[in-house]
Design a protein around this motif. Sequence first.
Motif, PDB file in Angstrom:
ATOM      1  N   LEU A 193      35.808  41.391  42.720  1.00  0.00           N
ATOM      2  CA  LEU A 193      35.662  39.954  42.328  1.00  0.00           C
ATOM      3  C   LEU A 193      36.319  39.871  40.992  1.00  0.00           C
ATOM      4  CD1 LEU A 193      34.131  37.072  42.646  1.00  0.00           C
ATOM      5  CD2 LEU A 193      32.030  38.368  41.607  1.00  0.00           C
ATOM      6  N   MET A 194      36.142  40.894  40.172  1.00  0.00           N
ATOM      7  CA  MET A 194      36.670  40.780  38.852  1.00  0.00           C
ATOM      8  C   MET A 194      38.178  40.535  39.007  1.00  0.00           C
ATOM      9  SD  MET A 194      35.969  42.677  35.169  1.00  0.00           S
ATOM     10  CE  MET A 194      36.290  44.385  35.833  1.00  0.00           C
ATOM     11  N   ALA A 195      38.802  41.153  39.802  1.00  0.00           N
ATOM     12  CA  ALA A 195      40.413  41.227  40.031  1.00  0.00           C
ATOM     13  C   ALA A 195      40.667  39.662  40.594  1.00  0.00           C
ATOM     14  CB  ALA A 195      40.708  42.047  41.159  1.00  0.00           C
ATOM     15  N   CYS A 196      39.897  39.133  41.555  1.00  0.00           N
ATOM     16  CA  CYS A 196      40.108  37.729  41.985  1.00  0.00           C
ATOM     17  C   CYS A 196      40.219  36.688  40.928  1.00  0.00           C
ATOM     18  CB  CYS A 196      39.241  37.445  43.146  1.00  0.00           C
ATOM     19  SG  CYS A 196      39.410  38.616  44.646  1.00  0.00           S
ATOM     20  N   TYR A 197      38.806  36.932  40.200  1.00  0.00           N
ATOM     21  CA  TYR A 197      38.727  35.800  38.727  1.00  0.00           C
ATOM     22  C   TYR A 197      39.859  36.105  38.013  1.00  0.00           C
ATOM     23  CZ  TYR A 197      34.063  34.795  40.356  1.00  0.00           C
ATOM     24  OH  TYR A 197      32.662  34.380  40.896  1.00  0.00           O
ATOM     25  N   LEU A 198      40.554  37.279  37.685  1.00  0.00           N
ATOM     26  CA  LEU A 198      41.457  37.336  36.796  1.00  0.00           C
ATOM     27  C   LEU A 198      42.641  36.986  37.238  1.00  0.00           C
ATOM     28  CD1 LEU A 198      41.945  38.720  33.953  1.00  0.00           C
ATOM     29  CD2 LEU A 198      42.465  40.938  34.993  1.00  0.00           C
ATOM     30  N   ALA A 199      42.905  37.086  38.461  1.00  0.00           N
ATOM     31  CA  ALA A 199      44.214  36.730  39.034  1.00  0.00           C
ATOM     32  C   ALA A 199      44.355  35.221  39.040  1.00  0.00           C
ATOM     33  CB  ALA A 199      44.190  37.391  40.638  1.00  0.00           C
ATOM     34  N   ALA A 200      43.171  34.595  39.194  1.00  0.00           N
ATOM     35  CA  ALA A 200      42.964  33.027  39.177  1.00  0.00           C
ATOM     36  C   ALA A 200      43.569  32.510  37.729  1.00  0.00           C
ATOM     37  CB  ALA A 200      41.945  32.437  39.858  1.00  0.00           C
ATOM     38  N   VAL A 201      42.827  33.210  36.883  1.00  0.00           N
ATOM     39  CA  VAL A 201      42.986  32.918  35.610  1.00  0.00           C
ATOM     40  C   VAL A 201      44.512  33.119  34.988  1.00  0.00           C
ATOM     41  CG1 VAL A 201      42.258  33.835  33.319  1.00  0.00           C
ATOM     42  CG2 VAL A 201      40.459  33.479  34.699  1.00  0.00           C
ATOM     43  N   VAL A 202      45.351  34.121  35.328  1.00  0.00           N
ATOM     44  CA  VAL A 202      46.289  34.280  34.786  1.00  0.00           C
ATOM     45  C   VAL A 202      47.600  33.928  35.622  1.00  0.00           C
ATOM     46  CG1 VAL A 202      45.485  36.385  33.603  1.00  0.00           C
ATOM     47  CG2 VAL A 202      46.773  36.843  35.858  1.00  0.00           C
ATOM     48  N   HIS A 203      47.219  33.429  36.763  1.00  0.00           N
ATOM     49  CA  HIS A 203      48.453  33.219  37.979  1.00  0.00           C
ATOM     50  C   HIS A 203      49.450  32.547  37.381  1.00  0.00           C
ATOM     51  CE1 HIS A 203      46.646  29.301  39.087  1.00  0.00           C
ATOM     52  NE2 HIS A 203      47.960  29.075  39.979  1.00  0.00           N
ATOM     53  N   ASP A 204      49.191  31.568  36.430  1.00  0.00           N
ATOM     54  CA  ASP A 204      50.614  30.668  36.094  1.00  0.00           C
ATOM     55  C   ASP A 204      50.556  30.862  34.537  1.00  0.00           C
ATOM     56  OD1 ASP A 204      51.852  29.592  38.272  1.00  0.00           O
ATOM     57  OD2 ASP A 204      50.190  28.025  38.811  1.00  0.00           O
ATOM     58  N   TYR A 205      50.136  31.988  33.818  1.00  0.00           N
ATOM     59  CA  TYR A 205      50.150  32.081  32.470  1.00  0.00           C
ATOM     60  C   TYR A 205      51.754  32.131  32.009  1.00  0.00           C
ATOM     61  CZ  TYR A 205      49.566  34.863  27.909  1.00  0.00           C
ATOM     62  OH  TYR A 205      49.880  35.031  26.685  1.00  0.00           O
ATOM     63  N   GLU A 206      51.783  31.273  31.088  1.00  0.00           N
ATOM     64  CA  GLU A 206      53.007  31.044  30.333  1.00  0.00           C
ATOM     65  C   GLU A 206      54.060  30.364  31.311  1.00  0.00           C
ATOM     66  OE1 GLU A 206      54.475  34.599  28.110  1.00  0.00           O
ATOM     67  OE2 GLU A 206      53.014  33.937  26.543  1.00  0.00           O
ATOM     68  N   HIS A 207      53.821  29.503  32.234  1.00  0.00           N
ATOM     69  CA  HIS A 207      54.580  28.744  33.162  1.00  0.00           C
ATOM     70  C   HIS A 207      55.433  27.814  32.410  1.00  0.00           C
ATOM     71  CE1 HIS A 207      56.173  26.560  36.593  1.00  0.00           C
ATOM     72  NE2 HIS A 207      55.317  27.474  37.296  1.00  0.00           N
TER      73      HIS A 207
END
Length: 349
Positions: free
Chosen positions: A113-127
């Motif tokens: 769950l923590m990995a899923c939340y983290l993936a969503a948070v960073v998935h477009d970081y610095e796009h």
Amino acid sequence: MSQCPFFNSRVPLQVERLLSSANNWQFDVFKLADATQDHALSTLAFFLFHQADLIRKFDIKPHLLARFIRRVEDGYRPNPYHSKIHAADVLQSLHVIIHRGGLSPGYVDPLTLMACYLAAVVHDYEHGGVTNDYLINSSDLLALRYNDRAPLENHHLAAAFTLLKKPEYAFMSHLPKADTDRLRKMVIELVLATDMKQHFAILSHFTTVHRLGAANSVTPSHIVIPLDENERILSLQMALKCSDLGHVSASLPVHCRWVQLLEEEFFRQGDMEKLHSLPVSPLFDRCKPGITKSQVGFFDIVVIPLLNCFSRVFSNTKPLLTYTMRNYKYWADLQKMEQAVGNGNTSGK
């Protein structure tokens, strides 16, 4: 929630009300952005970590988590579409799919769950507000660094994990190496799956694994245990992909707002392509019809097959398909009306 250490003072009532609706299939993230002075991502992310008891379970120092999330939020550029508000929208969508769509608890232990939340948070970081194709065609440094293979997605991941190495953001540094290695692997697998070049391969793999093409083969809704580890990751990738397109199931005004923002972002890339004498990508020329004129095709080819396949395996996610079909009807009716007007003009000549 007023005791949540992320906030310096009592949570404003409007923010509290909005966060209390974060479990809803339809959610207006723009309202949360307004209520939090443009901090929808950090507010929602910390709230979800807190609500899921991840901070206690993993003995996370709240100030390090808060600092990391705020830093990632600040790293999202002011693009019309690929912005920190989009990241918050994807996070909320993924949260609902996991908890109301039937993936929890079978597919999602606390670390996952923590990995899923983290993936969503960073998935477009610095796009940068341009596509992978643009980076490749313009010989951008990111394309050179990642050998033309998903330069955006690779950068989002590398930049986020580089932050996590810094002591001021390292909220997971105390965890056992086996846990951080497992989490890192999951986040990488999830974010790389958001590259639309992988879309049809992932969808085909999911369809094959679950034999969705066979007659009368629909997984019963009570089955919530992964077939194996590979299928578990594949389903989580599908969940994030559905979330990345989450606005298609939003209320019509919210959905249309997102489509208009994406169209403007595409037009800005088209402007840059003209400026640098590059071929203008299809639908990216602001002097011609953009994606607002091609939504029916996008739904037919990408959106509906994706949500249909996912909801056949995870039947509790069918509300996503129901809401999406309402928006599809809007675009289909609009297209018919415009065609009728065009035919009328033609016959009048």
